[in-house]
Design a protein around this motif. Sequence first.
Motif, mmCIF file in Angstrom:
data_model
loop_
_atom_site.group_PDB
_atom_site.id
_atom_site.type_symbol
_atom_site.label_atom_id
_atom_site.label_comp_id
_atom_site.label_asym_id
_atom_site.label_seq_id
_atom_site.Cartn_x
_atom_site.Cartn_y
_atom_site.Cartn_z
ATOM 1 N N THR A 47 0.834 -1.202 0.000
ATOM 2 C CA THR A 47 0.000 0.000 0.000
ATOM 3 C C THR A 47 0.868 1.251 0.000
ATOM 4 N N SER A 48 0.597 2.153 -0.941
ATOM 5 C CA SER A 48 1.407 3.359 -1.115
ATOM 6 C C SER A 48 0.519 4.593 -1.077
ATOM 7 N N TYR A 49 0.997 5.601 -0.357
ATOM 8 C CA TYR A 49 0.351 6.910 -0.306
ATOM 9 C C TYR A 49 1.383 7.943 -0.747
ATOM 10 N N THR A 50 0.977 8.894 -1.585
ATOM 11 C CA THR A 50 1.926 9.847 -2.152
ATOM 12 C C THR A 50 1.323 11.238 -2.239
ATOM 13 N N ILE A 51 2.217 12.216 -2.426
ATOM 14 C CA ILE A 51 1.827 13.555 -2.838
ATOM 15 C C ILE A 51 2.511 13.832 -4.171
ATOM 16 N N THR A 52 1.991 14.793 -4.915
ATOM 17 C CA THR A 52 2.527 15.092 -6.236
ATOM 18 C C THR A 52 3.486 16.280 -6.178
ATOM 19 N N VAL A 53 4.450 16.258 -7.095
ATOM 20 C CA VAL A 53 5.386 17.373 -7.272
ATOM 21 C C VAL A 53 5.457 17.664 -8.768
ATOM 22 N N GLN A 54 4.869 18.771 -9.181
ATOM 23 C CA GLN A 54 4.902 19.188 -10.582
ATOM 24 C C GLN A 54 5.960 20.271 -10.756
ATOM 25 N N GLY A 55 6.817 20.115 -11.754
ATOM 26 C CA GLY A 55 7.888 21.081 -11.937
ATOM 27 C C GLY A 55 8.161 21.385 -13.397
ATOM 28 N N VAL A 56 8.609 22.613 -13.664
ATOM 29 C CA VAL A 56 9.032 23.058 -14.989
ATOM 30 C C VAL A 56 10.512 23.393 -14.899
ATOM 31 N N VAL A 57 11.306 22.904 -15.858
ATOM 32 C CA VAL A 57 12.752 23.130 -15.844
ATOM 33 C C VAL A 57 13.183 23.784 -17.151
ATOM 34 N N ASP A 58 14.358 24.417 -17.110
ATOM 35 C CA ASP A 58 14.927 25.016 -18.315
ATOM 36 C C ASP A 58 15.890 24.028 -18.965
#
Length: 529
Positions: free
Chosen positions: A345-356
């Motif tokens: 069982t896995s619980y997560t949060i999201t990390v959205q990122g924009v890079v150059d």
Amino acid sequence: MEISSFSFLTSEDYSHFNSSSYPELEMVTPTTNKRRRRDDNGGSGDGNENDGDDGKVDLKKPIADTATLKEILASLFMLEEEEKQDREDWWLSSLQEKDLLEANLKQSAETMKHFYEELQLDRSEAQEADMSRKKHARLADTALAATLASENGSENGENLEAAEQKVPAAGRAVQQRRLWVKDRSKDWWERCSSPDYPEEDFKRDFRMSKATFDVICEELDSVITKKDTMLRAAIPVRQRVAVCIWRLATGEPLRLVSKRFGLGISTCHKLVLEVSIAMKNVLMPKFLQWPDEEKMKRIKEEFKAMYGIPNVGGSMYTTHVPIIAPKTSVTAYFNKRHTERNQKTSYTITVQGVVDTKGMFTDVCIGWPGSMADDKVLEQSALHRRANKGLLKDVWIVGTSGFPLMDWLLVPYTHQNLTWAQHAFNEKIGEVQNVAKQAFTKLKTRWGCLQKRTEVKLQDLPSVVGACCVLHNICEMRNDELDPELKFELFDDEMVPEKGLRSASAIKARDHIAHNLLHHGLAGTSFLY
């Protein structure tokens, strides 16, 4: 899994199988046999002529039609096969549930073992502190008694014991308050902070060079510096920063951080949060910001020179960070795809990122539940609000197939039977996407706390993850290379959104870019092989 049971026939159901429904299966009795013989003889004779044959059945007479019997046997055979298949499905489901329960039990046992070790450690520390306090109290009482005796002119020392008894309780309390801090070994940190400590060992421990570490300490000095008190000296800035960075780099539990730096567990936890928040508030405005007009122009030129696609201002990707099961909204943070892949069982949060082009973050969105799709996370981000205000005009952000095609968001083709131009476009878009994927791979490789669940509370995670993103930019800016022995495999499923095409003008623009890439020789040809 819900198991459907097979319903067997009851006595009432047997009543339907009578002679009216199946005449060929009618039970043969002596009376019916006698009646048949009379019918065969033309209806003559009485019933007493064949009394000797009463009770005998002509077994040689075949059944008129056996098709119905075959159908019944076939139906029973099919029911038996279905019951067998249901038993097999139930058995497989039971094995899967058993494996899941065993995994959860193992995880619970490890958690309880870890909690018991920490409890034992805290208990031993409390006992040592109590013994040390009593020892220092006795020494203080003896010293105070000796002082009183000397002031009274005592020469033979006989008044020493009487003076000890005259020590006031308030005096003892004052002496004990000055000695409440437990003595812990700081040898490891003293070696690390020494100028003679090898650079390679420092990089291995803190994932950055000594010069980069000094820059961070200078930036945070005015924010996290504490003053000394009458009871104890304040923890130096360098040690405060080192506690936080070592914890983020290794992801080790707080009890090991406590042993390394010679500080209390609660003190280490407090330092990690304080320094992380300071990094987010002080360093993020300097080292992680959306580019201005001049910088955006330079980024677009670099992307075009490298990949041939015009007006690309960044590459976007969304990853997941594991967390401990929250106390509220558990289902929102449950990650089904990671659970199936990791078999636990896995619980997560999201990390959205924009890079150059250099893999440095220019925008991040942290903390949304792991059950949300990439396009839903995007709709809640500041980047989406910036685009709705018209601030991304003439700028393409390249995303994965998990994002929709929009006026400012460029994604690959996802339908079947692609043309050569569309294949060439997807190949080039994949190269731009790899810039963001490699950045997130480096982020998670450098900061081990993002690879496994930590004791950080859910509300504090955005500050900790944000600090990791800022530190990533600083290390990339100063060209701090990662240790080749550190490796991490990035895994995040991409789910195609329900409404993948949200702009007619974007569809035409994407087709135009795909056409130019193929016919101007800017696309590769690997899709042809």
